[in-house]
Design an enzyme around this catalytic site. Structure first.
Site, mmCIF file in Angstrom:
data_model
loop_
_atom_site.group_PDB
_atom_site.id
_atom_site.type_symbol
_atom_site.label_atom_id
_atom_site.label_comp_id
_atom_site.label_asym_id
_atom_site.label_seq_id
_atom_site.Cartn_x
_atom_site.Cartn_y
_atom_site.Cartn_z
ATOM 1 N N GLU A 36 0.851 -1.189 0.000
ATOM 2 C CA GLU A 36 0.000 0.000 0.000
ATOM 3 C C GLU A 36 0.882 1.233 0.000
ATOM 4 O O GLU A 36 1.741 1.398 0.871
ATOM 5 C CB GLU A 36 -0.919 0.007 1.224
ATOM 6 C CG GLU A 36 -1.667 1.300 1.465
ATOM 7 C CD GLU A 36 -2.468 1.757 0.248
ATOM 8 O OE1 GLU A 36 -2.303 2.936 -0.142
ATOM 9 O OE2 GLU A 36 -3.228 0.948 -0.312
ATOM 10 N N GLY A 41 -6.688 0.724 3.510
ATOM 11 C CA GLY A 41 -8.132 0.807 3.355
ATOM 12 C C GLY A 41 -8.585 1.402 2.049
ATOM 13 O O GLY A 41 -9.759 1.306 1.702
ATOM 14 N N GLY A 42 -7.689 2.073 1.320
ATOM 15 C CA GLY A 42 -8.042 2.596 0.013
ATOM 16 C C GLY A 42 -8.881 3.858 0.053
ATOM 17 O O GLY A 42 -9.093 4.481 1.097
ATOM 18 N N THR A 43 -9.389 4.249 -1.114
ATOM 19 C CA THR A 43 -10.111 5.509 -1.263
ATOM 20 C C THR A 43 -11.376 5.551 -0.427
ATOM 21 O O THR A 43 -11.681 6.559 0.220
ATOM 22 C CB THR A 43 -10.470 5.729 -2.747
ATOM 23 O OG1 THR A 43 -9.261 5.843 -3.498
ATOM 24 C CG2 THR A 43 -11.289 7.000 -2.929
ATOM 25 N N CYS A 44 -12.160 4.480 -0.441
ATOM 26 C CA CYS A 44 -13.450 4.487 0.250
ATOM 27 C C CYS A 44 -13.291 4.864 1.717
ATOM 28 O O CYS A 44 -13.999 5.727 2.233
ATOM 29 C CB CYS A 44 -14.112 3.115 0.132
ATOM 30 S SG CYS A 44 -15.664 2.982 1.037
ATOM 31 N N HIS A 446 -47.624 0.116 6.867
ATOM 32 C CA HIS A 446 -48.004 1.516 6.675
ATOM 33 C C HIS A 446 -47.660 2.318 7.929
ATOM 34 O O HIS A 446 -47.851 1.839 9.041
ATOM 35 C CB HIS A 446 -49.508 1.605 6.414
ATOM 36 C CG HIS A 446 -50.025 3.009 6.312
ATOM 37 N ND1 HIS A 446 -49.873 3.762 5.167
ATOM 38 C CD2 HIS A 446 -50.658 3.796 7.224
ATOM 39 C CE1 HIS A 446 -50.419 4.958 5.362
ATOM 40 N NE2 HIS A 446 -50.902 5.005 6.597
#
Length: 482
Positions: A36, A41-44, A446
């Site tokens: 990495e 964890g990356g972009t998210c 409902h």
């Protein structure tokens, strides 16, 4: 030069495909290295879904507080402490990213490496770590390096004092008085509404004929109306944009719309006009990996590149740039490699976290007609939905596309409160192969938002359920494969 270290698998990038794949292969007995470059964890986790949705929640709280009188509640003036919002965002990111790293380091057989990785030859990667360079080899290599914001070729863009991307805008510690956003897609609209609710005067400039270009015109137009009603200054069909130095250190933006020439002044400009893949520093040529004209890595149905044993997962392969798609890439590769089985076709889905929220699943009406499908189209304004009326959130509409012969739901857009959640209900019906009449006639609690599906499909008229002999064997949305 260090000797290469042999592994069963190398994973480049720790995004929503790479991280679970590393753990799964490690648990299966593979010797795995995962590299990495920037943050676990990356972009998210770090720059995308998680931090932006927290900030949207903060902005929504401010918006609701300002609307308190609409609900008979007296509240004082609303002030947003953007520094505190940033602190909350950083705290969340640290928690999620730290959790990703801990899970990787705690999985037997997985070696996490923090450093920049690049190919140095077929089946070989070099990782530059703080402790020195490491050479790694493997028979299976998975590229999950993601993408980053692209800068458009706008003359004079450098004159803007604060040129922002979707990453840097989240690090502001004060609310800008004025903010201009280039781009009317998912990223641009989420940040535009967010900062309008924080207190900025926001202008959105979009070159397309409508915002959210892939949606049907009526859905996009309804969302546009809701944003303008809230006070956002949104322009479409923007042409001839250029930036010049302005008064008092501001930048002056000149552009044209169908209504004529326009001028806006700002110190802050967010560029949200697309993303480019992180392949330019990956050394793919050393491994013989082919790129397309935009720099993405083409893959086959198994997500394998032109080089056997090398796979591209997530945004970098040019597919739909959504976290859930990247995670499904991991599942596809896992099923092929570890279990020797195929993978179901995807049913395209995504959610735009504006207010009203847009949940999309399957085909739009425009896409269905482009395929010459024989369809029925059901629409229902949110102003006709009891739950929306009761909560005073009636902006939006619902729309579903149905196969006329089989009664199967081919796609839907739900623009309204929790549109993504209601769209997920439709997605489950589609995955189960249910005819629309099942939802039309279902007894749903409902007053819930999901109950409005009864009313949506009632708009198609008195269509009887299919006879059992008319039912069609269901294969999960193969024609909707993304």
């Amino acid at each position: 030069m260090p000797e290469p270290e042999p592994y069963d698998a190398l994973i480049l990038g720790s995004g929503q495909a790479g991280t679970p794949l590393a753990a799964e292969l490690g648990r299966a007995g593979w010797r795995v290295a995962i590299a990495e470059r920037e943050h676990w964890g990356g972009t998210c986790v770090n720059e995308g879904c998680s931090p932006t949705k927290l900030m949207i929640a903060c902005a929504e709280t401010a918006h609701r507080a300002r609307r308190a009188r609409d609900y008979g509640v007296e509240a004082g003036p609303v002030r947003v402490d953007l520094g505190e919002v940033r602190r909350l965002k950083r705290e969340l990111v640290a928690s999620f990213a730290g959790g990703s790293e801990r899970r990787l380091r705690g999985t037997q057989g997985v070696t996490p490496l923090l450093g920049h990785a690049r190919f140095t030859g077929p089946g070989e990667v070099s990782v530059r770590t703080p402790q020195g360079e490491r050479r790694l080899t493997a028979g299976h290599i998975f590229v999950n390096v993601g993408a980053r914001p692209a800068l458009p070729p706008v003359p004079g863009l450098g004159h803007v004092p604060h040129l922002l991307t979707s990453t840097s805008i989240m690090e502001l510690d004060a609310v800008p008085g004025r903010l201009v956003v280039l781009g009317g897609g998912y990223v641009g609209l989420e940040f535009a509404q967010m900062f309008a609710r924080f207190g900025s005067h926001v202008t959105v400039l979009h070159t397309g004929a409508q915002i959210v270009d892939r949606e049907d015109e009526d859905v996009a137009g309804t969302l546009l109306g809701a944003l303008r009603e809230e006070g956002l200054d949104v322009h479409v069909l923007v042409r001839d944009l250029r930036v010049e130095p302005g008064p008092e250190g501001e930048a002056t933006l000149h552009f044209r719309t169908p209504e004529g020439p326009c001028v806006r002044h700002t110190r802050h400009l967010l560029v949200a006009t697309g993303r480019v893949p992180n392949t330019d520093s990956l050394g793919v040529e050393a491994a013989g990996i082919e790129l397309d004209a935009r720099g993405f890595i083409p893959v086959n149905a198994d997500l394998e590149t032109n080089v056997p044993g090398v796979y591209a997962l997530g945004d970098v392969n040019g597919g739909p740039a959504f976290t859930h798609v990247a995670y499904d890439d991991y599942r596809l590769v896992r099923d092929r490699l570890l279990h020797g089985r195929g993978h179901l076709h995807r049913l395209p889905t995504y959610t735009l976290f504006t207010d009203p929220q847009l949940g999309r699943v399957g085909l739009s009406e425009r896409e269905a007609r482009a395929r010459n499908l024989d369809i029925l189209v059901a629409t229902l304004p949110m102003a006709y939905v009891a739950r929306a009326i009761e909560t005073r959130r009636t902006a939006g509409m619902m729309k579903a596309v149905v196969d006329r012969k089989t009664h199967r739901i081919l796609g839907a857009a739900v623009l309204g409160p929790e549109g993504g959640e209601v769209a997920a209900t439709l997605q489950m019906a589609m995955l189960g192969g249910l005819p629309f009449t099942t939802l039309r006639d279902a007894v749903i609690s409902h007053p819930t938002l999901a109950e409005s599906l009864n009313n949506l499909f009632m708009t198609l008229g008195d269509v009887p359920p299919l006879a059992e002999s008319d039912s069609v064997a269901f294969h999960p949305a193969g024609e909707l494969h993304a």
